[in-house]
Design a protein around this motif. Structure first.
Motif, PDB file in Angstrom:
ATOM      1  N   ARG A 126      93.628 108.616 -55.679  1.00  0.00           N
ATOM      2  CA  ARG A 126      92.167 108.594 -56.177  1.00  0.00           C
ATOM      3  C   ARG A 126      91.979 108.605 -57.705  1.00  0.00           C
ATOM      4  N   LYS A 127      92.918 109.410 -58.206  1.00  0.00           N
ATOM      5  CA  LYS A 127      92.889 109.808 -59.487  1.00  0.00           C
ATOM      6  C   LYS A 127      93.832 109.263 -60.494  1.00  0.00           C
ATOM      7  N   SER A 128      94.708 108.537 -59.817  1.00  0.00           N
ATOM      8  CA  SER A 128      96.084 108.088 -60.678  1.00  0.00           C
ATOM      9  C   SER A 128      96.576 106.954 -60.354  1.00  0.00           C
ATOM     10  N   VAL A 129      97.513 106.144 -61.262  1.00  0.00           N
ATOM     11  CA  VAL A 129      98.077 105.064 -61.044  1.00  0.00           C
ATOM     12  C   VAL A 129      99.638 105.522 -61.371  1.00  0.00           C
ATOM     13  N   LYS A 130     100.610 105.591 -60.490  1.00  0.00           N
ATOM     14  CA  LYS A 130     101.966 105.975 -60.703  1.00  0.00           C
ATOM     15  C   LYS A 130     102.683 104.866 -60.710  1.00  0.00           C
ATOM     16  N   MET A 131     103.370 104.394 -61.811  1.00  0.00           N
ATOM     17  CA  MET A 131     104.347 103.416 -62.076  1.00  0.00           C
ATOM     18  C   MET A 131     105.701 103.755 -61.692  1.00  0.00           C
ATOM     19  N   PHE A 132     106.604 102.993 -61.199  1.00  0.00           N
ATOM     20  CA  PHE A 132     108.013 103.306 -61.011  1.00  0.00           C
ATOM     21  C   PHE A 132     108.169 104.386 -59.877  1.00  0.00           C
ATOM     22  N   SER A 133     107.026 104.187 -58.753  1.00  0.00           N
ATOM     23  CA  SER A 133     107.338 104.801 -57.422  1.00  0.00           C
ATOM     24  C   SER A 133     108.488 104.445 -56.941  1.00  0.00           C
ATOM     25  N   GLU A 134     109.115 104.954 -56.127  1.00  0.00           N
ATOM     26  CA  GLU A 134     110.001 104.424 -55.140  1.00  0.00           C
ATOM     27  C   GLU A 134     109.473 103.536 -54.027  1.00  0.00           C
ATOM     28  N   PHE A 135     110.068 102.598 -53.721  1.00  0.00           N
ATOM     29  CA  PHE A 135     109.352 101.618 -52.614  1.00  0.00           C
ATOM     30  C   PHE A 135     108.770 102.254 -51.264  1.00  0.00           C
ATOM     31  N   TYR A 136     109.441 103.250 -51.003  1.00  0.00           N
ATOM     32  CA  TYR A 136     108.958 103.854 -49.834  1.00  0.00           C
ATOM     33  C   TYR A 136     107.775 104.804 -49.668  1.00  0.00           C
ATOM     34  N   GLY A 137     107.437 105.226 -51.111  1.00  0.00           N
ATOM     35  CA  GLY A 137     106.346 105.961 -51.291  1.00  0.00           C
ATOM     36  C   GLY A 137     105.302 105.228 -52.243  1.00  0.00           C
ATOM     37  N   CYS A 138     105.208 103.924 -52.350  1.00  0.00           N
ATOM     38  CA  CYS A 138     104.380 103.095 -53.181  1.00  0.00           C
ATOM     39  C   CYS A 138     103.422 102.365 -52.300  1.00  0.00           C
TER      40      CYS A 138
END
Length: 623
Positions: free
Chosen positions: A315-327
């Motif tokens: 809701r408040k962030s964009v996380k680049m390079f997250s592992e595939f099963y957590g993105c």
């Protein structure tokens, strides 16, 4: 017992034996007080992961455990369209609709869709197309988007709104003639649609988490909490280059601006997907007119074609390079994904893709189309492992193996090819239907006075087309050229297909007394320089040019007086560019230049872009 049932039972058994592992709903911004107490799972190793611990990756902001009260009304007003298609019991998914799709039984109609222009609608026999919905986009996302639209030209705003209306029906959308001036607007519109989809999905999961937590005190948990797929990623964006991923990153983050949103690992992403420090983009800094716009737009920036990156939205962030099963979003090139799948011997992270976006199809067809087909063949398959999924929360249609009938595919290309049309016609199975934008082409502009001779050869079966074309070229056209004192030198042969290029090259090697040079996508800079110089100086009578060479290099070839197009080029601007090459030399008049284009009725898409829609119709009829 069918294969789907057998594999599903295997997954259930595997899941049951892995006691103590957390469920997918338990972390990564989908927590509940009860579920969040489970232990953390192992991470999925990829080349794109940041060097952080598993504990840091699954840290949860408790402020996101529930949907904020101020957004409740917004959620209720905007979830109907999502629930009707991607909810627990999709309205259009039935045995009859799936059967109609499987046998390619579509009801086709044509209409005008605002600024999108003429469109072709296809819906499974027996169904009616769903109407667009004004509540498809959540107010939280729609309001800032409208504010930005107020600052742009009205035509652009209307185009975006018409595209949003088409996307809101959850049908597949095919945009085969996307102009470069509309690319940015389309990316922003489609990324808004994707973020909206992910947000609605997250809210549904959070609400059901709350319901389950409250039900713990009563001892009677609800039975209608199926709200997930086998794995978390639900949006896949396939792109040709890292620079393309950078453009989509800009589009996605335009809807998640600071300070309301925190963009994690942004510096790393910009460093890896932009140009390295000290590098100069020669295309971007060249004088206007040096290179055509399509070449500059395609190849500016980082053109590495081996990449993959996971993007997680909260809701408040964009996380680049997250592992595939957590993105939530996977942005990747077909090559990058294929290498990942082959390395891990698994494509389970593609099992629950609900929105597929394929951009710059015209570039992907010039890379390796087999990579695209490989990736698409792994979408929405039953996973090999359970990945700690809570099977009580998985939507029934996933368990039934019907996810491909609900996936929405969005395809964009500057031009249409047989490969992209085949993808649209044969590989997309959305029971909500499909929409294809049509375009009427005008003839391309060429130097005035050039005699263009379009030569037809007969072919009644597309499987024989390559052989028939080769036979016509070698037995009828080329012998006439070799007999002419004028046309047997200074002749360029442009060959669209790589397969045909190798075939023609091998044929020339066997012809005694015929000198020729070669320009292919595999030619080194030294080979290119030697070939161009030898042809210009008259040491080589012919020069063979592959379309992929011209697509990537755009060299201007001097010394051409005669042009033979073994087939019409895929890209119409190549026709104009090559016919302009003779006039690089001083004293050349239009009457000094000859041009032949070999074509059959199966060259319709290419022919239409050169001769115009009406002209192509006449050429096919007259053949």
């Amino acid at each position: 017992m069918n294969d789907t049932t057998t594999r599903l039972l295997t997954l259930l058994n595997v899941s049951a034996t892995k006691a103590g592992k957390r469920k997918w709903t338990a972390a990564d911004e989908f927590p509940s007080e009860k579920l969040n107490k489970r232990s953390k799972s192992a991470r999925f190793a990829t080349d794109e992961e940041p060097e952080v611990s598993a504990v840091a990756e699954v840290t949860v902001d408790t402020a996101e455990d529930t949907v904020p009260a101020e957004e409740e009304a917004d959620d209720e007003g905007g979830s109907d369209v999502y629930e009707s298609h991607f909810g627990r019991t999709p309205a259009l998914l039935s045995e009859s609709s799936r059967a109609a799709v499987d046998r390619h039984a579509w009801t086709t109609s044509r209409r005008t869709s605002g600024k999108l222009g003429a469109v072709v609608e296809l819906v499974p026999e027996g169904l009616q197309p769903g109407p667009p919905s004004d509540t498809a986009i959540l107010e939280r996302l729609r309001t800032p988007f409208r504010k930005r639209q107020a600052k742009q030209p009205r035509d652009e705003t209307e185009l975006q709104n018409d595209l949003l209306s088409a996307l809101s029906t959850n049908r597949d959308v095919y945009l085969p003639s996307t102009a470069w001036e509309h690319k940015k607007s389309f990316r922003e519109t489609i990324s808004l649609h994707a973020i909206n989809h992910i947000t609605k999905k997250r809210r549904r999961v959070l609400k059901n988490n709350e319901r389950l937590t409250k039900a713990d005190s009563t001892g009677s948990p609800p039975e209608d909490v199926q709200d997930q797929g086998f794995t978390r990623p639900s949006v896949l964006i396939l792109l040709p280059f890292r620079s393309s991923a950078l453009d989509w990153f800009t589009a996605l983050t335009s809807h998640t601006p600071a300070p309301a949103f925190q963009i994690e690992n942004q510096s790393r992403f910009l460093a890896e997907y932009g140009l390295s420090p000290g590098m100069v983009d020669k295309l971007a800094t060249a004088e206007p007119g040096t290179y055509s716009r399509d070449h500059v737009e395609t190849f500016k920036g980082n053109v590495d074609d081996n990449f993959r990156v996971g993007v997680k939205l909260t809701r408040k962030s964009v996380k680049m390079f997250s592992e595939f099963y957590g993105c939530d979003i996977i942005m990747a090139s077909p090559l990058g994904l294929r290498r990942s799948i082959e390395k891990e011997k698994s494509a389970d992270y593609l099992s629950s893709i609900e929105v597929l976006v394929v951009d710059q199809l015209e570039a992907l067809t010039m890379q390796n189309w087999e990579h695209v087909k490989f990736v698409l063949s792994h979408l929405n398959k039953l996973p090999k492992d359970s990945h700690n999924a809570d099977f009580s929360r998985i939507k029934p249609w996933y368990l039934d193996g019907h996810a491909e009938y609900l996936r929405q595919s969005i395809l964009m290309s500057a031009i249409e090819t047989p490969e992209t049309r085949s993808l649209f016609n044969s590989s997309l199975k959305n029971v909500a239907g499909k929409l294809r934008v049509e375009k009427r082409w005008s003839p391309v502009q060429v130097p005035e006075g050039i005699d263009q001779n379009l030569v037809h050869f007969d072919c009644s079966n597309p499987k024989d087309e390559a052989d028939k074309r080769f036979n016509y070229f070698t037995t009828q056209l080329l012998p006439l050229v070799l007999k002419s004192a004028v046309q047997s030198s200074n002749t360029a042969v442009f060959i669209p297909s790589s397969f045909d290029f190798i075939r023609v090259q091998n044929y020339f090697k066997k012809q005694s007394g015929v000198t020729f040079a070669v320009l292919s996508e595999y030619s080194t800079n030294q080979e290119i320089s030697r070939a161009r110089q030898a042809f210009f100086n008259g040491k080589k009578a012919f020069i063979l040019i592959s379309e992929r060479f011209h697509f990537y290099k755009r060299y201007k070839i001097r010394g051409i007086r005669n042009l033979i197009f073994y087939g019409p080029p895929e890209h119409p601007q190549f026709y104009t560019e090559l016919l302009s090459c003779p006039f690089l030399d001083e004293g050349v008049e239009a009457g000094d230049v000859t041009c032949r284009v070999v074509y059959s009725k199966y060259d319709w898409f290419r022919l239409e872009r050169i001769a115009g829609t009406e002209g192509a119709v006449e050429l096919i009829k007259a053949a």
